[in-house]
Write an enzyme that holds these catalytic residues in place. Structure first.
Site, PDB file in Angstrom:
ATOM      1  N   HIS A 191       9.979 -23.196   9.345  1.00 25.29           N
ATOM      2  CA  HIS A 191       8.913 -23.852  10.106  1.00 25.29           C
ATOM      3  C   HIS A 191       7.530 -23.708   9.476  1.00 25.29           C
ATOM      4  O   HIS A 191       6.713 -24.621   9.586  1.00 25.29           O
ATOM      5  CB  HIS A 191       8.847 -23.289  11.537  1.00 25.29           C
ATOM      6  CG  HIS A 191      10.010 -23.710  12.381  1.00 25.29           C
ATOM      7  ND1 HIS A 191      10.080 -23.434  13.730  1.00 25.29           N
ATOM      8  CD2 HIS A 191      11.159 -24.385  12.074  1.00 25.29           C
ATOM      9  CE1 HIS A 191      11.214 -23.926  14.227  1.00 25.29           C
ATOM     10  NE2 HIS A 191      11.890 -24.498  13.234  1.00 25.29           N
ATOM     11  N   ASP A 223       0.862  -1.183   0.000  1.00 19.98           N
ATOM     12  CA  ASP A 223       0.000   0.000   0.000  1.00 19.98           C
ATOM     13  C   ASP A 223       0.901   1.236   0.000  1.00 19.98           C
ATOM     14  O   ASP A 223       2.122   1.136  -0.239  1.00 19.98           O
ATOM     15  CB  ASP A 223      -1.014  -0.049   1.159  1.00 19.98           C
ATOM     16  CG  ASP A 223      -0.401   0.172   2.542  1.00 19.98           C
ATOM     17  OD1 ASP A 223       0.838   0.377   2.637  1.00 19.98           O
ATOM     18  OD2 ASP A 223      -1.153   0.123   3.526  1.00 19.98           O
TER      19      ASP A 223
HETATM   20  C1  RB5 Z   1      -2.149   2.577   6.454  1.00 24.13           C
HETATM   21  O1  RB5 Z   1      -2.210   3.772   7.148  1.00 24.13           O
HETATM   22  C2  RB5 Z   1      -2.024   1.412   7.390  1.00 24.13           C
HETATM   23  O2  RB5 Z   1      -3.228   1.193   8.035  1.00 24.13           O
HETATM   24  C3  RB5 Z   1      -1.596   0.204   6.651  1.00 24.13           C
HETATM   25  O3  RB5 Z   1      -0.404   0.455   5.979  1.00 24.13           O
HETATM   26  C4  RB5 Z   1      -1.344  -1.024   7.494  1.00 24.13           C
HETATM   27  O4  RB5 Z   1      -0.520  -0.759   8.580  1.00 24.13           O
HETATM   28  C5  RB5 Z   1      -2.536  -1.765   7.903  1.00 24.13           C
HETATM   29  O5  RB5 Z   1      -2.461  -2.822   8.540  1.00 24.13           O
END
Ligand code: RB5
Length: 143
Positions: free
Chosen positions: A98, A8
């Site tokens: 594992h 992301d």
């Molecule tokens: C994004 O802000 C964040 O929520 C994402 O990168 C992640 O950590 C979610 O689990």
């Protein structure tokens, strides 16, 4: 070897560094992640990566988000995925030895970029140990 990678907005720089490292080792990289730091929702990129691993379109995967947990939780909804979160060298080794993780998940906001690349190399180079660990991972899917 072909590896899928997804990220992301928290993992763009890390994805690029890991991709360069993999290509330097002669590995083909398929990018399922965003190339922008604009906010996205991690399931939108995690599901396509999981499907590519499950179908065999890629051999295995790497996923990055801020904590790693969003990616790991999403990926592990897929029957064919064993996504393991790693944040230090020993865990990166053990998640292959594992758990035979077929997706390595890295917490981009909690480790350095250099460490993310190092953990990728450790996970790639380790071997699944089989034996009792095979018995255990065979018990994971819900039929
Ligand atoms: C994004 O802000 C964040 O929520 C994402 O990168 C992640 O950590 C979610 O689990």
């Amino acid at each position: 070897m072909k590896i899928g990678i997804c990220n992301d907005h928290a993992g763009v720089e890390y994805k690029n560094a890991i991709s360069d490292f993999l290509r330097g080792r002669g590995i083909e990289v398929v990018n399922f992640g965003t190339d922008s730091t604009d906010s996205i929702d991690y399931p939108d990129v995690a599901h396509p990566l999981a499907e590519a691993v499950e179908s065999g379109a890629v051999d295995c995967g790497i996923a990055l988000c801020g904590t790693g947990n969003g990616m790991a939780i999403t990926l592990n909804h897929h029957q064919g995925i064993r996504a393991g979160l790693a944040w230090d060298d020993e865990i990166a080794a053990l998640v292959k030895q594992h758990n035979n993780a077929n997706v390595l998940v890295l917490p981009a906001r909690f480790i350095s970029c250099g460490k993310a690349v190092r953990l990728t190399g450790i996970w790639l180079d380790e071997e699944f140990q089989g034996g009792r660990h095979l018995r255990r991972i065979e018990k994971i899917p819900i039929h």
